[in-house]
Every structure is written in C-alpha cells, then in structure tokens.
Motif scaffolding. Structure first.
Motif, PDB file in Angstrom:
ATOM      1  N   ALA A   1      63.348  80.971  25.660  1.00 46.33           N
ATOM      2  CA  ALA A   1      63.925  80.875  27.009  1.00 46.33           C
ATOM      3  C   ALA A   1      63.150  79.913  27.907  1.00 46.33           C
ATOM      4  CB  ALA A   1      63.983  82.260  27.648  1.00 46.33           C
TER       5      ALA A   1
ATOM      6  N   GLU B   1      70.769  85.017  25.346  1.00 43.94           N
ATOM      7  CA  GLU B   1      71.152  84.308  24.122  1.00 43.94           C
ATOM      8  C   GLU B   1      72.492  84.822  23.608  1.00 43.94           C
ATOM      9  OE1 GLU B   1      70.672  81.777  20.669  1.00 43.94           O
ATOM     10  OE2 GLU B   1      69.675  81.801  22.620  1.00 43.94           O
TER      11      GLU B   1
ATOM     12  N   SER C   1      66.020  87.920  27.712  1.00 44.28           N
ATOM     13  CA  SER C   1      66.165  86.645  26.999  1.00 44.28           C
ATOM     14  C   SER C   1      67.147  86.787  25.841  1.00 44.28           C
ATOM     15  CB  SER C   1      64.807  86.182  26.481  1.00 44.28           C
ATOM     16  OG  SER C   1      63.907  85.965  27.542  1.00 44.28           O
ATOM     17  N   ASN C   2      67.101  87.927  25.168  1.00 41.00           N
ATOM     18  CA  ASN C   2      68.009  88.143  24.044  1.00 41.00           C
ATOM     19  C   ASN C   2      69.451  88.315  24.518  1.00 41.00           C
ATOM     20  OD1 ASN C   2      68.615  88.604  21.247  1.00 41.00           O
ATOM     21  ND2 ASN C   2      68.798  90.776  21.711  1.00 41.00           N
TER      22      ASN C   2
ATOM     23  N   SER D   1      68.878  88.527  16.848  1.00 36.82           N
ATOM     24  CA  SER D   1      69.341  88.883  18.188  1.00 36.82           C
ATOM     25  C   SER D   1      70.081  90.221  18.178  1.00 36.82           C
ATOM     26  CB  SER D   1      70.259  87.786  18.743  1.00 36.82           C
ATOM     27  OG  SER D   1      69.511  86.654  19.126  1.00 36.82           O
TER      28      SER D   1
ATOM     29  N   ARG E   1      76.564  83.128  22.653  1.00 37.08           N
ATOM     30  CA  ARG E   1      76.930  82.947  21.253  1.00 37.08           C
ATOM     31  C   ARG E   1      78.438  83.112  21.070  1.00 37.08           C
ATOM     32  NH1 ARG E   1      74.849  79.906  19.234  1.00 37.08           N
ATOM     33  NH2 ARG E   1      74.914  80.621  17.083  1.00 37.08           N
TER      34      ARG E   1
ATOM     35  N   HIS F   1      68.470  74.223  27.329  1.00 40.64           N
ATOM     36  CA  HIS F   1      69.522  75.250  27.359  1.00 40.64           C
ATOM     37  C   HIS F   1      70.625  74.867  28.332  1.00 40.64           C
ATOM     38  CE1 HIS F   1      71.685  78.982  27.754  1.00 40.64           C
ATOM     39  NE2 HIS F   1      71.409  79.000  29.043  1.00 40.64           N
TER      40      HIS F   1
ATOM     41  N   PRO G   1      71.651  77.402  19.749  1.00 39.08           N
ATOM     42  CA  PRO G   1      70.869  78.609  19.450  1.00 39.08           C
ATOM     43  C   PRO G   1      69.386  78.391  19.711  1.00 39.08           C
ATOM     44  CG  PRO G   1      71.635  77.558  17.427  1.00 39.08           C
ATOM     45  CD  PRO G   1      72.304  76.849  18.551  1.00 39.08           C
ATOM     46  N   PHE G   2      68.685  79.476  19.997  1.00 34.11           N
ATOM     47  CA  PHE G   2      67.309  79.362  20.480  1.00 34.11           C
ATOM     48  C   PHE G   2      66.353  78.642  19.539  1.00 34.11           C
ATOM     49  CE2 PHE G   2      67.270  83.552  18.354  1.00 34.11           C
ATOM     50  CZ  PHE G   2      66.084  83.513  17.649  1.00 34.11           C
TER      51      PHE G   2
END
Length: 340
Positions: free
Chosen positions: A281, A113, A109-110, A63, A117, A287, A294-295
């Motif tokens: 995602a 994420e 999407s990143n 990421s 975190r 989610h 985490p993804f």
C-alpha cells in the motif's frame, strides 16, 4: 509471495494466541506490529522487487485468506475483550492495541486490494472487512470519489497543506460518506437493481448485524469492544489517507479540468517490512496510476514523492500537528511548485 505470506499471516496468529493465552503472547502481537516492524524497516535497506504481470492467483489467495483471518480474529478478540478468555486488564489492552493496528493497517490494506480486484467474491470479502469495522461506505467512496477526484478540492480524502489530522478526520469521514452516497445514487438507477440491493443499505444493515453479533458474543462489553475496534481501525485508515496525499494537488488546466493523476500526487514509502505487512500500500502513486494492478506488481521510481519515514511512523507523527508540519510542509511545497 512467500515473504508477503509470512509477514502478513504472522500478525493475526500472534494476536490470536494473545487473545487466548494472554501473558507474553498478549504483548507479542503488539510488539510485532510496532517495535519489530519499525526495527526491520530501519535495518533492511533494500526494497521489495516488483513483479511483472497483471494476474497473480497466489496474491488473490493470500488476500482471501487474510480476509478469513480478519473475520475469525474479530470474533475471537471481541470475545476476549468481553472477558470470555480470562484476560486481565493489561492483557486486554495489549490485545486491543495489536488488533486495532492489524485491522487498521493490514486488514485495511487487504480490503483496499480486494475491492479493486475483478472477482465478485474478492470484492465482497473486501466490502465485509470494511463493514466489520463500521466503515462500509469506504467501499463506494474510495473508487467512486477518491480515485476520481484525488489531489483536488473535490476529494474529501485528500488532506490540504496546513490541515491537521484532527480537522481532516471529521471532514473526510463525513465527506466520504456523503459523496459516496451521491455517487451510488447517480449510478444505481442505471444498474436496474431492486432498492434493497443499494450498497449503502448493505453498509448500514451490515454494521447493525456486526454490532448484534458482538452483543451475542459478549453482551454490552462485546458491543463496546466492536465499537472500539471499529473506531481504532478507522483512525488508522484515515491516517493512511491523510499521510499519502497530504499537501499534494493537481494543476487546473486551461479548459477548467484538472490534470490527469500522476505519480507526483501521492506520497510513497519504500520500507520493506511495513510494505510487506501492508501489501505494498505505501507504493501509492503506482496504485493511483493503475488501480487494478495487483499488489506484487506495484512499482516505485525516482519521480515519486517519498516520505522521510515509513508509512506507520509518519502516521504516528501526524498525530502531532506541529512536528508533522515541520517535516512535511516544505516537502509538499517542493512537489507542488512545478504544478502551480
């Protein structure tokens, strides 16, 4: 993780080569983000396997690497669209389209994420990705408004059944900015920080700095390029929100509160290539049930609303309201019925 790494990092590499070399390379990034992803989603019938656990250092490293790739690509593409690398019109158009799709689907999407975190630098990287596409307020609105009020009338980012994307976009954009600001204003005095550290000040100042950087790179053309990329990325992001919650609603309980968020309140897609490209995602229900998961660990199960096509394809269909409603209204009604 090797599959996620290969799929996600190939996209910015191809786009960068297109921005520098032009020619067939200019088309390669766009082809990768569209035709190749669609074809592999159709051809590969298996889904990505979720991994048990709460900590994935390799996922965090990917990421952060993707975030650095985003910033480097932003600078390079603004320069290319400003004429600094000698691209012709059609080459610029292909690079712009490929970059906009990458920033709106992969970088979005990143960043999504990253802001979930626990590490400070990870969250900051996600925030600056959103700021670079002039959408910094999403850093506040997403966790403080969307996750709290999802699938209720209080959430501007939950699309109502029968609402077109063209009505949803301005309502969600303005509502997200306004409600995120209200949420930050409520909690900011409790943090004991000086006013200059207010998040919304960072979002506005950051957007100005992004445009000034674009002006230094390419003067007026650079600013136009940054504005264009920002708008295109925002449309992709808002399409994702529109598709993933369209027509789904949480039931009002006897005490006047809404039922807890469940798996039936988000749309999902199991397609392997687009899921890898978007860091899972499309596994949206899990989610919302587990925002800090985490993804690689996000899961799919049979009690989740499933989209009839992959998330990028459904986002394209959402641009055609009549076709969208024919495909989705009866599906949304079926998932709402037990809750009404």
């Amino acid at each position: 993780m090797p599959f996620f790494t290969l799929v996600t990092l190939t996209a910015p590499l191809l786009i960068a080569l297109g921005a520098i070399l032009g020619g067939a390379w200019a088309i390669a990034g766009l082809f990768y983000m569209t035709v190749l992803t669609y074809s592999l989603d159709r051809l590969i019938t298996r889904t990505l396997t979720s991994v048990e656990g709460d900590e994935f250092p390799a996922a965090d490293r990917l990421s952060f690497t993707l975030a650095m790739a985003h910033f480097a690509l932003w600078i390079l593409v603004v320069a290319a669209l400003s004429g600094r690398t000698g691209l012709g019109f059609w080459e610029k158009l292909a690079v712009f389209m490929g970059t906009g799709l990458f920033m709106g689907q992969v970088s979005n999407s990143n960043a999504h994420e990253l802001i979930h975190r626990p590490g400070r630098w990870l969250r900051r990287a996600g925030r600056w990705i959103y700021i670079s596409v002039l959408f910094g307020h999403h850093t506040s609105a997403h966790p403080l408004v969307h996750h709290v009020h999802v699938a209720t009338p209080k959430d501007p980012s939950s699309a109502r059944r029968g609402e077109s994307f063209y009505r949803f976009f301005p309502r969600a954009w303005v509502g997200g900015f306004r409600d995120g600001l209200r949420a930050e204003n409520r909690r900011f005095p409790q943090l004991g920080r000086p006013l200059w550290r207010h998040p919304y000040l960072a979002y506005v100042v950051g957007a100005v700095l992004a445009l000034l950087t674009a002006a230094l790179i390419g003067k007026t053309s650079g600013v136009v390029a940054a504005l264009g990329l920002g708008f295109f990325a925002q449309v992709q992001l808002m399409l994702s929100d529109y598709v993933q919650h369209y027509g789904l609603a949480r039931r009002t309980l006897e005490n006047g509160k809404f039922e807890p968020v469940g798996s039936r309140h988000s749309w999902n897609a199991p397609h392997v290539m687009s899921s890898a490209l978007m860091l899972n995602a499309p596994r949206h229900s899990d989610h919302h049930a587990n925002p800090t998961r985490p993804f690689p660990a996000l899961r799919l199960d049979n009690d989740m609303p499933m989209l009839p096509r992959s998330l990028p394809v459904m986002a394209s269909i959402a641009l055609y309201p009549g076709l969208w409603r024919r495909m989705m209204d009866h599906r949304a009604a079926r998932w709402r019925r037990p809750a009404e």
